[in-house]
Each structure stands twice: as C-alpha cells, then as structure tokens.
Design a protein around this motif. Structure first.
Motif, PDB file in Angstrom:
ATOM      1  N   ILE A  93     -44.578  42.558 -34.230  1.00 29.87           N
ATOM      2  CA  ILE A  93     -43.595  41.814 -35.009  1.00 29.87           C
ATOM      3  C   ILE A  93     -42.245  41.785 -34.300  1.00 29.87           C
ATOM      4  O   ILE A  93     -41.565  40.748 -34.249  1.00 29.87           O
ATOM      5  N   PHE A  94     -41.858  42.929 -33.720  1.00 29.71           N
ATOM      6  CA  PHE A  94     -40.571  42.995 -33.034  1.00 29.71           C
ATOM      7  C   PHE A  94     -40.532  42.014 -31.865  1.00 29.71           C
ATOM      8  O   PHE A  94     -39.548  41.312 -31.656  1.00 29.71           O
ATOM      9  N   GLY A  95     -41.624  41.963 -31.114  1.00 32.12           N
ATOM     10  CA  GLY A  95     -41.704  41.021 -30.004  1.00 32.12           C
ATOM     11  C   GLY A  95     -41.671  39.584 -30.478  1.00 32.12           C
ATOM     12  O   GLY A  95     -41.064  38.724 -29.837  1.00 32.12           O
ATOM     13  N   SER A  96     -42.324  39.314 -31.606  1.00 29.29           N
ATOM     14  CA  SER A  96     -42.345  37.948 -32.156  1.00 29.29           C
ATOM     15  C   SER A  96     -40.953  37.518 -32.601  1.00 29.29           C
ATOM     16  O   SER A  96     -40.572  36.360 -32.434  1.00 29.29           O
ATOM     17  N   ILE A  97     -40.186  38.465 -33.166  1.00 33.46           N
ATOM     18  CA  ILE A  97     -38.820  38.148 -33.598  1.00 33.46           C
ATOM     19  C   ILE A  97     -37.945  37.798 -32.403  1.00 33.46           C
ATOM     20  O   ILE A  97     -37.174  36.827 -32.421  1.00 33.46           O
ATOM     21  N   ILE A  98     -38.065  38.583 -31.332  1.00 36.26           N
ATOM     22  CA  ILE A  98     -37.291  38.297 -30.120  1.00 36.26           C
ATOM     23  C   ILE A  98     -37.668  36.942 -29.549  1.00 36.26           C
ATOM     24  O   ILE A  98     -36.799  36.153 -29.150  1.00 36.26           O
ATOM     25  N   GLN A  99     -38.958  36.648 -29.520  1.00 28.03           N
ATOM     26  CA  GLN A  99     -39.411  35.355 -29.017  1.00 28.03           C
ATOM     27  C   GLN A  99     -38.898  34.211 -29.878  1.00 28.03           C
ATOM     28  O   GLN A  99     -38.467  33.175 -29.360  1.00 28.03           O
ATOM     29  N   PHE A 100     -38.911  34.389 -31.186  1.00 22.69           N
ATOM     30  CA  PHE A 100     -38.416  33.337 -32.083  1.00 22.69           C
ATOM     31  C   PHE A 100     -36.933  33.070 -31.846  1.00 22.69           C
ATOM     32  O   PHE A 100     -36.506  31.914 -31.756  1.00 22.69           O
ATOM     33  N   LEU A 101     -36.141  34.145 -31.734  1.00 26.45           N
ATOM     34  CA  LEU A 101     -34.707  33.986 -31.520  1.00 26.45           C
ATOM     35  C   LEU A 101     -34.414  33.346 -30.164  1.00 26.45           C
ATOM     36  O   LEU A 101     -33.500  32.520 -30.036  1.00 26.45           O
ATOM     37  N   SER A 102     -35.197  33.714 -29.145  1.00 24.90           N
ATOM     38  CA  SER A 102     -34.977  33.122 -27.819  1.00 24.90           C
ATOM     39  C   SER A 102     -35.332  31.646 -27.817  1.00 24.90           C
ATOM     40  O   SER A 102     -34.612  30.825 -27.227  1.00 24.90           O
ATOM     41  N   ASP A 103     -36.431  31.295 -28.480  1.00 25.05           N
ATOM     42  CA  ASP A 103     -36.809  29.882 -28.563  1.00 25.05           C
ATOM     43  C   ASP A 103     -35.777  29.089 -29.371  1.00 25.05           C
ATOM     44  O   ASP A 103     -35.468  27.942 -29.040  1.00 25.05           O
ATOM     45  N   PHE A 104     -35.249  29.709 -30.421  1.00 25.40           N
ATOM     46  CA  PHE A 104     -34.240  29.035 -31.244  1.00 25.40           C
ATOM     47  C   PHE A 104     -32.971  28.770 -30.434  1.00 25.40           C
ATOM     48  O   PHE A 104     -32.336  27.715 -30.574  1.00 25.40           O
ATOM     49  N   SER A 105     -32.603  29.727 -29.550  1.00 26.43           N
ATOM     50  CA  SER A 105     -31.399  29.548 -28.739  1.00 26.43           C
ATOM     51  C   SER A 105     -31.547  28.412 -27.740  1.00 26.43           C
ATOM     52  O   SER A 105     -30.555  27.843 -27.281  1.00 26.43           O
ATOM     53  N   LEU A 106     -32.800  28.075 -27.394  1.00 26.18           N
ATOM     54  CA  LEU A 106     -33.034  27.002 -26.434  1.00 26.18           C
ATOM     55  C   LEU A 106     -32.991  25.620 -27.081  1.00 26.18           C
ATOM     56  O   LEU A 106     -32.895  24.612 -26.378  1.00 26.18           O
ATOM     57  N   VAL A 107     -33.067  25.590 -28.408  1.00 26.41           N
ATOM     58  CA  VAL A 107     -33.078  24.306 -29.110  1.00 26.41           C
ATOM     59  C   VAL A 107     -31.713  23.630 -29.029  1.00 26.41           C
ATOM     60  O   VAL A 107     -31.607  22.409 -28.873  1.00 26.41           O
ATOM     61  N   ILE A 108     -30.641  24.430 -29.120  1.00 25.98           N
ATOM     62  CA  ILE A 108     -29.285  23.885 -29.135  1.00 25.98           C
ATOM     63  C   ILE A 108     -28.711  23.946 -27.724  1.00 25.98           C
ATOM     64  O   ILE A 108     -28.547  25.031 -27.170  1.00 25.98           O
ATOM     65  N   PRO A 109     -28.393  22.816 -27.103  1.00 24.94           N
ATOM     66  CA  PRO A 109     -27.842  22.815 -25.742  1.00 24.94           C
ATOM     67  C   PRO A 109     -26.506  23.552 -25.662  1.00 24.94           C
ATOM     68  O   PRO A 109     -25.699  23.498 -26.592  1.00 24.94           O
ATOM     69  N   SER A 110     -26.277  24.243 -24.535  1.00 25.54           N
ATOM     70  CA  SER A 110     -25.030  24.982 -24.342  1.00 25.54           C
ATOM     71  C   SER A 110     -23.827  24.056 -24.392  1.00 25.54           C
ATOM     72  O   SER A 110     -22.740  24.448 -24.849  1.00 25.54           O
ATOM     73  N   PHE A 111     -24.014  22.818 -23.931  1.00 27.58           N
ATOM     74  CA  PHE A 111     -22.909  21.864 -23.921  1.00 27.58           C
ATOM     75  C   PHE A 111     -22.427  21.573 -25.333  1.00 27.58           C
ATOM     76  O   PHE A 111     -21.222  21.496 -25.592  1.00 27.58           O
ATOM     77  N   ILE A 112     -23.375  21.424 -26.273  1.00 29.10           N
ATOM     78  CA  ILE A 112     -23.018  21.151 -27.665  1.00 29.10           C
ATOM     79  C   ILE A 112     -22.328  22.362 -28.288  1.00 29.10           C
ATOM     80  O   ILE A 112     -21.346  22.232 -29.033  1.00 29.10           O
ATOM     81  N   VAL A 113     -22.843  23.557 -27.980  1.00 29.41           N
ATOM     82  CA  VAL A 113     -22.221  24.780 -28.489  1.00 29.41           C
ATOM     83  C   VAL A 113     -20.791  24.899 -27.965  1.00 29.41           C
ATOM     84  O   VAL A 113     -19.874  25.284 -28.695  1.00 29.41           O
ATOM     85  N   ALA A 114     -20.603  24.574 -26.690  1.00 32.11           N
ATOM     86  CA  ALA A 114     -19.269  24.654 -26.086  1.00 32.11           C
ATOM     87  C   ALA A 114     -18.302  23.700 -26.778  1.00 32.11           C
ATOM     88  O   ALA A 114     -17.148  24.043 -27.037  1.00 32.11           O
ATOM     89  N   LEU A 115     -18.757  22.506 -27.085  1.00 35.73           N
ATOM     90  CA  LEU A 115     -17.909  21.540 -27.790  1.00 35.73           C
ATOM     91  C   LEU A 115     -17.518  22.056 -29.171  1.00 35.73           C
ATOM     92  O   LEU A 115     -16.377  21.932 -29.602  1.00 35.73           O
ATOM     93  N   THR A 116     -18.494  22.658 -29.867  1.00 33.56           N
ATOM     94  CA  THR A 116     -18.231  23.179 -31.206  1.00 33.56           C
ATOM     95  C   THR A 116     -17.244  24.341 -31.166  1.00 33.56           C
ATOM     96  O   THR A 116     -16.292  24.403 -31.957  1.00 33.56           O
ATOM     97  N   MET A 117     -17.482  25.273 -30.249  1.00 26.72           N
ATOM     98  CA  MET A 117     -16.597  26.433 -30.134  1.00 26.72           C
ATOM     99  C   MET A 117     -15.189  26.007 -29.733  1.00 26.72           C
ATOM    100  O   MET A 117     -14.201  26.600 -30.159  1.00 26.72           O
ATOM    101  N   SER A 118     -15.098  24.984 -28.906  1.00 25.88           N
ATOM    102  CA  SER A 118     -13.791  24.489 -28.496  1.00 25.88           C
ATOM    103  C   SER A 118     -13.020  23.935 -29.678  1.00 25.88           C
ATOM    104  O   SER A 118     -11.817  24.153 -29.826  1.00 25.88           O
ATOM    105  N   ALA A 119     -13.722  23.212 -30.547  1.00 23.68           N
ATOM    106  CA  ALA A 119     -13.070  22.631 -31.717  1.00 23.68           C
ATOM    107  C   ALA A 119     -12.640  23.695 -32.724  1.00 23.68           C
ATOM    108  O   ALA A 119     -11.601  23.567 -33.373  1.00 23.68           O
ATOM    109  N   LEU A 120     -13.415  24.765 -32.842  1.00 21.69           N
ATOM    110  CA  LEU A 120     -13.133  25.784 -33.851  1.00 21.69           C
ATOM    111  C   LEU A 120     -12.127  26.832 -33.379  1.00 21.69           C
ATOM    112  O   LEU A 120     -11.220  27.215 -34.118  1.00 21.69           O
ATOM    113  N   PHE A 121     -12.310  27.317 -32.136  1.00 19.18           N
ATOM    114  CA  PHE A 121     -11.537  28.472 -31.685  1.00 19.18           C
ATOM    115  C   PHE A 121     -10.738  28.227 -30.405  1.00 19.18           C
ATOM    116  O   PHE A 121     -10.059  29.130 -29.925  1.00 19.18           O
TER     117      PHE A 121
END
Length: 265
Positions: A93-121
């Motif tokens: 289960i622990f390995g599955s949770i890590i895999q799920f979180l890693s796959d989830f992080s790949l769904v959102i492009p870093s460029f989009i995250v950077a734009l969001t963080m720039s607007a907020l902070f």
C-alpha cells in the motif's frame, strides 16, 4: 574515468567556473552614448541598447540559471530517487501511495504550476527551483521504482537478506549504487530541461526583473534587434545551448553498459 566521459565533464566544469568566477563589470551601469558597440577591450561582447555590458549581463544571468538548476535537480533527484527505491523495494500500500502521488504530479505541467505560483506568491529563483524540483520529482520516482523492482529480483539481493542485512542497508548501500548510473543519465537530461524551462519562463517575464538579468530575459529584450544587431540575440542563445549540451554530454557519456537495467520510459 573513460576519456569520452572526462572531456565533456571538464568542459562543463570550466564553463560553470567561468560563469561563477570570471571577472565582470557592473551590469547595471548604462551608457546611452555607447550603445550597440561591438566587442572591445572594455566590453568583450559589446553593449546593448542601453549601453550595458553584454558580457556582464550574460554572466549574471548564468549564475541565476545555475542556482535554479542546482536547486531543482537536488530536490527532484534526491527525493524522487529515495521515494522510488522505497516504493520499488517494499511495494504494498505504501508503494502504491507513492506511485499514485508521483503519477499525479506528472499530470500538471511545471509551466502551469509556475504561472500559478507566480500569480499567488510572486516568482523568484528559490520558487523556480522548488517548482521545477517538485514538478520533476515524479519522473525520478518512476525511474527509481522500475529499476529497483528489476534489481530486487536478482539473486544477490536474496543472498543479502539471508545474511541478515537490514532492508534499509540493502536499499542505500546495494540497490542505489547499482541504479545510480542509469539515474545520472536521466538526471543530465532533466537538468538540461530545467535550463530551457527557466529560460522560457524568464522570456515571458517570470522570475526576473530588469535589475536581475536572465538569459531568457535578455532574449526577450533583444528580440527587436534580431535583424539589425543579431549578436545581441546570438550571445544568450549560445550560452543556453552550451550549458544544455554540456549537461547532456557529461551524463550521457556515462551511458548504460551492456547487461545493465533498461531505463523506464
């Protein structure tokens, strides 16, 4: 160290030392009387539209780029590798949770995250390194996970368990050394991507201001002079290309040998 590995590594080290320690003038100083001048003893790469020293601007931008690359790579490589090895070795289960979180992080492009963080902070070097590091962490997790799972089935791992070695010791002292070469090849590719990604963000005005030049910022500022003064665009382009190629060549030259594990794709 093989000769084909040594040469790119030496070039990379020399280029980094040049960016960090080469003497430079005041890149903030303007001289409206001496704009668009060619290379000279006083201005090795000429001056720009404001009379600023292009050489000093490029070195200042290089230092900022290196800071982002180092921070992003350290976060993604160290954290992603450790989590991937743990998930690959223990599974469950622990390995599955890590895999799920890693796959989830790949769904959102870093460029989009950077734009969001720039607007907020707001966006600066520290924020850029953290965003890129977290954004690429999932890819390192997947690489380390697959490599560890493949290595876990080897007979010498079973033998070490029989000998009484603890699982954490096996992971960090026996699994990690055997997958490190493949991960370094991957790291070279991702570090080069950070150089281009940060230059792209700087080009659209994120993470930079006029008093802290970046290679991407310089490209944006000089784009209008591409036909009249092409060297203003060529210089930062060459610096971006050189650092990217050096990172690729240095780590790709330590390529996986015959019989080694195959990289996760």
């Amino acid at each position: 160290m093989k000769k084909k590995t040594r040469i790119p590594l030496i070039i990379l080290i020399l280029f980094i030392c040049f960016l960090l320690f080469a003497p430079r003038g005041n890149y903030l100083k303007t001289d409206v009387v001496n704009t668009f001048s060619g290379p000279s003893a006083e201005h090795w790469m000429g001056t720009d539209n404001l009379g600023r020293d292009v050489y000093a601007l490029l070195l200042a931008g290089g230092v900022r780029t290196l800071e982002v690359v180092f921070l992003a790579t350290a976060i993604s490589f160290l954290t992603g590798t450790v989590l991937g090895m743990i998930a690959g070795y223990y599974g469950g289960i622990f390995g599955s949770i890590i895999q799920f979180l890693s796959d989830f992080s790949l769904v959102i492009p870093s460029f989009i995250v950077a734009l969001t963080m720039s607007a907020l902070f707001g966006f600066n070097i520290m924020m850029a390194g953290i965003v890129f590091g977290i954004g690429q962490m999932g890819e390192y997790v997947n690489q380390a996970f697959v490599l560890t799972r493949s290595l876990k089935s080897q007979e010498f791992i079973d033998a070490e368990l029989v000998l009484g070695l603890s699982r954490p010791r096996i992971i960090f002292f026996h699994v990690l050394p055997n997958i490190c070469r493949q991960l370094l090849v991957f790291m070279g590719n991702k570090a080069a991507n950070v150089v281009n990604l940060y230059a792209g963000l700087a080009f659209i005005g994120l993470g930079t201001d006029i008093t802290n030049p970046d290679w991407g910022t310089l490209l944006y500022q000089y784009r209008s002079y591409m036909t009249t003064y092409p060297m203003l665009v060529i210089w930062p382009t060459l610096f971006i290309a050189l650092l990217t190629i050096c990172l690729h060549a240095t780590f790709d030259s330590s390529k996986v040998g015959k019989g080694d594990l195959t990289l996760y794709d």
